[in-house]
Every structure is written in structure tokens, then in C-alpha cells.
Design an enzyme around this catalytic site. Structure first.
Site, short mmCIF file in Angstrom:
data_model
loop_
_atom_site.label_atom_id
_atom_site.label_comp_id
_atom_site.label_asym_id
_atom_site.label_seq_id
_atom_site.Cartn_x
_atom_site.Cartn_y
_atom_site.Cartn_z
N GLU A 76 0.82 -1.20 0.00
CA GLU A 76 0.00 0.00 0.00
C GLU A 76 0.87 1.27 0.00
OE1 GLU A 76 -3.63 0.13 0.67
OE2 GLU A 76 -3.55 2.32 0.46
N ASP A 77 1.95 1.24 0.77
CA ASP A 77 2.70 2.47 1.01
C ASP A 77 4.09 2.54 0.38
OD1 ASP A 77 0.64 3.52 2.45
OD2 ASP A 77 1.38 2.79 4.37
#
Ligand code: MN
Length: 491
Positions: A76-77
Site C-alpha cells: 500500500e505504502d
């Protein structure tokens, strides 16, 4: 501050035989991927990953889940993908991380997004419940570090916790985690009520805890003199948010809350539970109507225990909760107990049938109901409120929402029974179809095979989405048939 050493020590202790080298590789992989990233409170991002994994390790979950906890924010990051995680750590860990990533960062922006998020949660849950366990552990740490976020975000996250995450934890039987999530969110969502609850209850709770602690040895001796080897006897203070909710139902009168502090007795097996309750009643007089046998009649989320409220010394009233080791594991960890490391065998990966059924039902609705507004309403009624459990004549337990009627019961058994239901007996007495069922009722449906179908009036009182949908679709079919007839006659 969460460290890798702490996680490693915990896993080595709770999960002997786990491959600590793999765990270390997962940590190094996450640390490298998140290198340079900081959270708003100034800590390194990977600390959040570690804190999430530590919660999962405390629940004694399997190594794959803990590793997925360490890696949960990587795709996600950062620029690292799930495919790379799969190459390094295999399909099981990657599958869990993929599940978490699909949920995405849930953002509470209006009704549409909210319903969308719920749908995603339930799809993920049906695929692998462990994804939700990771999400709950992730949320716990986000709540603990909420102070560093701007007020708008604090509100969003705390509200969402009370509305979505805590009820799900509760429905999955995870009592301990549910209590922690609620108490952390409570002070942000209802700051004044939070202050008031603490101010009102704290002194009384501490006083009661001291009394209970003084009583502990006496209780232990009472049981042990009669041959019960207690595993643990301890006082348990009620969580503040659930205390506040209870006070709302009791005219805010603290003296009406009997489980401000409960004495929890853990014994080796089921027989010891009943034996212990007998001994307690011979020593303290029980309050009438307050003896609850959740062993013979478990709560819908699987909770089992004996509860009894008794008169103690000086007019004090005390609640006892008596259970065996296995029941205790389930009361604290719920579905997570099924993935816990157990000495000898690896771990059982089967969910209890009532949980499987519930998750399947959720999945069905999210497919069937396209309108988000309606979806939310039915979820609120069917999932996020108290449920009752009633019995079929054969003794099977049926789990229904509060205020459900015999018609809801009939449709729950089978749509044919619902469509042809003409009467009902509750505890062997005839009742009207709109009667409200209560927990423990024995329900029998009177079926009339000649009945053409359900009555539209039933829509006024049925509670379950299942019953509503069947009745509505019958009414629709009947109307279009009539219209056809009329239009034919016109011609
Ligand atoms: Mn996270």
C-alpha cells in the site's frame, strides 16, 4: 516503542518451533521497504508494522499471520508489490497481505464509501478471517497513536471503530480486543461521557476490586477443599465503554450495575464449572433470575460461561463468571482461538459452524442488495445489533436479530416454510405471527400447504432482511400476474 526483539521473544515464547529466521527476514524486508517513512508522531513507519504483529503474536496466532502483520502496509505504502512478497515468503503470507491491501485505507467519506468499505470487509472475511484479525490489530495501534492526528481524522477513525470494527470483533467472539478498541475510541467520540463515566465509576470500581481481591483466597480455598483444582481466580473490571452503554440502559444508576467488577474463575473442565457454581451458592445467596447458563445455551457469537450474581458481605453484590480453560480462550480470543498455536499438533484451521454460516450470509447479502442505503440498513439490523437465540423443536439453535418474529424464524429455516407459514407456537402455546421472540424460546411453525403465499402485511413487523426480501419478491410476482390478467381482460 515496539522493537523486533520484543516481537521475536514473544513469538519464541508463544509459538515454540516457529521459524524465527523467516520472521527476521520479513522484518528486514519491511524495514527496507518503509526506510525513511515516518508516521505523524515522528516514529519510524516500521514500528507500526511491528506493533501490529506484536498484537497478533500476543493472540498466539500462527507465524504466517504474524509475518503478514509485519508486511501489511508494504504494498500500500511503498513501491514493493505483493508478487515480490510472494516470491520471498510464499503464497500464504502473500495471500494475507493481498487481502489487507485490497481493503485499502478505509476512508469514511459519506454513505457510499462507508457501504463500500463494509462490503470489502466482508468479502475479505469470507476469503480468510485472518485478514480481518490483522486489520483489527492494525486498527488497535492506530487508535493508540491517534493523538498525533488532526481532530477530523481522530473523529473519523474513532467513530468507524465504534460502528464497524468493534461490532465485528464482538461478532467474531473476540471479547478482549472488542473492549480495548471501544475504550480507546470512546474518549474521542464522546469525550464528556467518557470523563463522566470515569469520574462516576472509578472510585467505586477500585473499592469493589479491593474487596474482590480480599475475597479471592477464600474462594480458592472453598473450591480446593472440595477437590476443584482452580486454574485461575481473578477480579475483572468492566471496560468503560460497555459500562457506559449499560448505564444508559439503567437510568445512569451505578448501583444497578452488578458486574462493575466480576470474579472470574477458570477451572479444568465443564463438570468443575457446575460443581464450582454449586459451592458458591452454598456459601453466598444468589439473586433470583440472575443465574445464566451460557454453557448449555451459548451466545450467538459462541460465548460460553456460567454467570451468577450473589449477595456478598456488607450488602455488596458480586458477579461470578465460571468457565473452563477452553471456554476462556474462546471468550477472550473468539475465532482467533482457532488459529492459535497448540502444543503437539500444528493448529486447527476450521472455524466453528455458526461463524461460517454467519460469514456466508453476509457475503450473500452483499451480492444481492445493490442499493447501498438499503444495504446499510439491513446490516445495522441483522449484524450490528443484539441478537437472540431460539430453538427449533429438534433443539437446533437459530440465531436471529432482536425483536425477530415467528415469520423471521420460518424464513430462516426455509423459504418454503416462510411462504406457507400460517401460525406459530412458542413454548407450546399458539401465538400471533407478529409476536416478538426472546432468547431461549422454543418455536414451532404451523405450515398450511394450501396457503398461496406470504401476506404483504408481514412487512410491517419482520426484522430480518431474508424475510423481507422473500415477501417483497412474492408481492411483486403476484402484482405482475394480476396486471397481466387485467390487461388481458381489457383486450
Ligand atoms: Mn497499518
Amino acid at each position: 516503542m515496539a522493537t523486533f526483539e520484543e516481537l521475536k521473544t514473544l513469538v519464541a515464547k508463544n509459538n515454540p518451533g516457529a521459524d524465527l529466521t523467516m520472521l527476521e527476514l520479513a522484518y528486514e524486508f519491511a524495514a527496507k521497504a518503509h526506510a525513511g517513512q515516518k508516521r505523524l508522531d515522528g516514529t519510524d513507519y516500521v514500528e507500526h508494522s511491528l506493533a501490529t504483529a506484536i498484537t497478533l503474536a500476543e493472540m498466539r496466532l500462527d507465524l504466517s499471520t504474524i509475518m503478514a502483520g509485519v508486511l501489511h502496509d508494504v504494498p500500500e505504502d511503498t513501491s514493493v508489490t505483493v508478487t515480490e512478497i510472494q516470491k520471498e515468503f510464499g503464497a500464504e503470507v502473500a495471500g494475507l497481505v493481498r487481502g489487507i491491501t485490497k481493503l485499502g485505507k478505509l476512508k469514511y467519506r459519506g454513505l457510499e464509501r462507508y457501504a463500500e468499505n463494509l462490503r470489502k470487509m466482508f468479502v475479505a472475511m469470507a476469503e480468510d478471517v485472518r485478514v480481518i484479525l490483522i486489520k483489527l490489530a492494525d486498527r488497535l495501534h492506530n487508535l493508540k497513536t491517534l493523538d498525533s492526528l488532526p481532530p477530523v481524522k481522530q473523529q473519523r477513525i474513532a467513530r468507524e471503530t465504534l460502528e464497524i470494527y468493534a461490532p465485528i470483533a464482538n461478532r467474531l467472539g473476540m471479547g478482549e480486543l472488542k473492549g480495548k478498541l471501544e475504550d480507546l475510541a470512546f474518549k474521542y467520540v464522546y469525550p464528556e461521557e467518557y470523563e463522566w463515566t470515569i469520574k462516576t465509576a472509578k472510585t467505586r470500581q477500585e473499592d469493589q476490586l479491593a474487596y474482590v481481591n480480599a475475597l479471592m483466597n477464600e474462594i480458592k480455598k472453598l473450591l480446593e477443599d472440595d477437590g476443584i483444582k482452580t486454574v485461575s481466580v481473578h477480579g475483572r473490571a468492566k471496560h468503560y465503554y460497555s459500562l457506559y452503554r449499560k448505564l444508559l440502559r439503567k437510568d445512569m444508576d451505578l448501583s444497578k450495575v452488578y458486574d462493575l467488577v466480576a470474579i472470574r474463575i477458570i477451572v479444568p473442565d465443564v463438570n468443575d464449572c457446575y460443581h464450582a457454581m454449586g459451592l458458591i451458592h452454598s456459601r453466598f445467596k444468589p439473586l433470583s433470575g440472575r443465574i445464566k447458563d451460557y454453557i448449555a445455551q451459548p451466545k450467538p457469537n459462541g460465548y460460553r460461561s456460567l454467570h451468577t450474581t450473589v449477595f456478598g458481605a456488607d450488602g455488596r453484590i458480586i458477579e461470578f463468571q465460571i468457565r473452563d480453560v477452553e471456554m476462556h480462550e474462546h471468550a477472550e480470543y473468539g475465532v482467533a482461538a482457532h488459529w492459535r498455536y497448540k502444543e503437539g499438533d500444528k493448529h486447527e484451521m476450521q472455524l466453528p459452524p455458526e461463524q461460517i454460516k454467519w460469514i456466508k450470509e453476509l457475503l450473500e447479502w452483499q451480492k444481492e442488495i445493490k442499493d447501498n442505503n438499503q444495504y446499510l440498513t439491513s446490516l445495522k439490523i441483522d449484524v450490528f445489533q443484539n441478537r437472540i437465540f431460539v430453538f427449533t423443536p429438534k433443539g437446533d439453535v437459530i440465531d436471529l436479530p432482536d425483536n425477530a418474529t415467528p415469520v423471521d424464524f420460518a424464513y430462516h429455516i426455509h423459504s418454503d416454510i416462510g411462504d406457507h407459514c400460517s401460525g406459530a407456537k412458542v413454548n407450546e402455546k399458539l401465538v400471533t405471527l407478529d409476536s416478538k421472540l426472546i432468547s431461549g424460546d422454543l418455536v414451532e411453525i404451523v405450515v398450511d400447504k394450501n396457503r398461496p403465499g406470504p401476506s404483504e402485511d408481514w412487512l410491517e413487523f419482520v426484522r430480518t432482511n431474508q424475510a423481507k426480501e422473500h415477501i417483497k419478491s412474492y408481492v411483486k410476482r403476484k402484482r405482475s400476474k394480476l396486471l397481466n390478467l387485467f390487461s388481458r381482460r381489457d383486450r
